[in-house]
Enzyme design. Structure first.
Site, PDB file in Angstrom:
ATOM      1  CG  HIS A   1      -2.937  -6.389   9.052  1.00 34.48           C
ATOM      2  ND1 HIS A   1      -3.842  -5.377   8.769  1.00 34.48           N
ATOM      3  CD2 HIS A   1      -1.834  -6.106   8.313  1.00 34.48           C
ATOM      4  CE1 HIS A   1      -3.305  -4.538   7.893  1.00 34.48           C
ATOM      5  NE2 HIS A   1      -2.091  -4.967   7.604  1.00 34.48           N
TER       6      HIS A   1
ATOM      7  CG  HIS B   1      -2.013  -1.022   1.151  1.00 33.85           C
ATOM      8  ND1 HIS B   1      -2.829  -1.186   0.055  1.00 33.85           N
ATOM      9  CD2 HIS B   1      -2.397  -1.956   2.048  1.00 33.85           C
ATOM     10  CE1 HIS B   1      -3.673  -2.187   0.284  1.00 33.85           C
ATOM     11  NE2 HIS B   1      -3.429  -2.683   1.478  1.00 33.85           N
TER      12      HIS B   1
ATOM     13  CG  HIS C   1       0.522  -8.381   3.420  1.00 31.98           C
ATOM     14  ND1 HIS C   1      -0.032  -7.256   2.841  1.00 31.98           N
ATOM     15  CD2 HIS C   1      -0.137  -9.426   2.875  1.00 31.98           C
ATOM     16  CE1 HIS C   1      -0.964  -7.632   1.969  1.00 31.98           C
ATOM     17  NE2 HIS C   1      -1.061  -8.934   1.982  1.00 31.98           N
TER      18      HIS C   1
HETATM   19 FE   LIG Z   1      -0.787  -4.103   6.096  1.00 25.17          FE
HETATM   20 FE   LIG Z   2       0.265  -5.140   2.978  1.00 27.63          FE
END
Ligand SMILES: [Fe+2]
Ligand SMILES: [Fe+2]
Length: 273
Positions: A192, A82, A190
């Protein structure tokens, strides 16, 4: 936060790095800024790092929020898929070498994928940020990119920490074993969701598939549940809303040997306010 005693260092000279999982939106940023002083007291880290790819509204990292995290005491910010979502991040990366984007983006992309940072009186630590390719956008080969960066970084320090921002557990495990003995730690970000596999691999590299998230846990990986459930049951896009509520900080503490570059200890943590 629990009142457990401070974590002992395995040796006087070891370098301790505190690494926080993806800081998600305002609840994650506020929680980190408010709790970092207490976590510093508990762990006495030499350096603090955090993945910040979701710091701004859950999508990307705006310069303002990156600055606030650095001012709150985070020494190095890593990112991931992101990274480009917020305006102004390109020039900001060029001006702020401690804020990384994955190294396997095209060479013409702004910013850098690695940096060497030194805490007072300690050995320098190199941070390398890579992104996976399984169930993610096509990028350059992260394994070959790691080789290229390590050749250069190894001339500057033995202590190297890799944030491998990836989806597939197999790709993350492959990177851990591929770099085993060549870096101090390969930590995954990534997903989470923190995994329960933090350990030191056979040749001395600390490894964990995913260190988790710094954000609202009663959520769907940081997002408000209703909209995401709606996506799944109706198959239609819905607005992307960060969840509100109590935050939690997940991450790892790494103790790294400055002589050998090996990981002496890796310990995952989850702290509530
Ligand atoms: Fe993330
Ligand atoms: Fe990510």
């Amino acid at each position: 936060m629990s009142s457990a005693a401070a974590l002992d260092r395995p040796s006087g000279q070891s370098v301790r790095v505190l690494f926080f999982g993806d800081v998600f939106a305002r609840p994650g940023r506020v929680f980190l800024a408010e709790n970092l002083p207490r976590l510093r007291e508990r762990y006495a880290p030499d350096l603090v790092a955090a993945n910040a790819e979701n710091a701004s509204g859950g999508l990307g990292l705006a310069p303002r929020e990156a600055r606030a995290l650095l001012e709150a005491g985070v020494d190095v910010l890593t990112t991931g898929n992101h990274v480009w979502r917020q305006r102004g991040i390109g020039p900001f990366l060029d001006e702020n070498p401690r804020v990384l984007r994955p190294a396997n983006y095209p060479p013409t992309a702004p910013g850098s994928g690695s940096v060497v940072v030194r805490a007072a009186g300690r050995a320098p630590v190199a941070f390398l940020n890579l992104e996976g390719r399984i169930f993610m956008s096509p990028l350059d080969d992260p394994f070959r990119t790691a080789d290229e960066h390590l050749e250069r970084l190894a001339q500057e320090t033995k202590v190297i920490v890799v944030d491998f921002h990836a989806e597939a557990t197999s790709e993350k495990a492959a990177m851990g074993h591929y770099l085993d003995g060549r870096v101090g730690a390969v930590i995954g970000t990534h997903t989470h969701v923190q995994t329960a596999d933090a350990r030191v691999l056979a040749r001395g590299t600390g490894f964990i598939t995913d260190i988790g998230m710094t954000g609202v846990e009663d959520s769907i990986i940081g997002l408000d549940q209703a909209g995401i459930i709606e996506r799944f049951i109706r198959g239609r896009p819905t607005p992307f809303r960060p969840a509100k509520g109590e935050a939690v900080a997940m991450g790892v503490v790494l103790d790294l040997d400055p002589e050998s570059g090996r990981c002496l200890n890796i310990e995952s943590f989850r702290h509530r306010g």
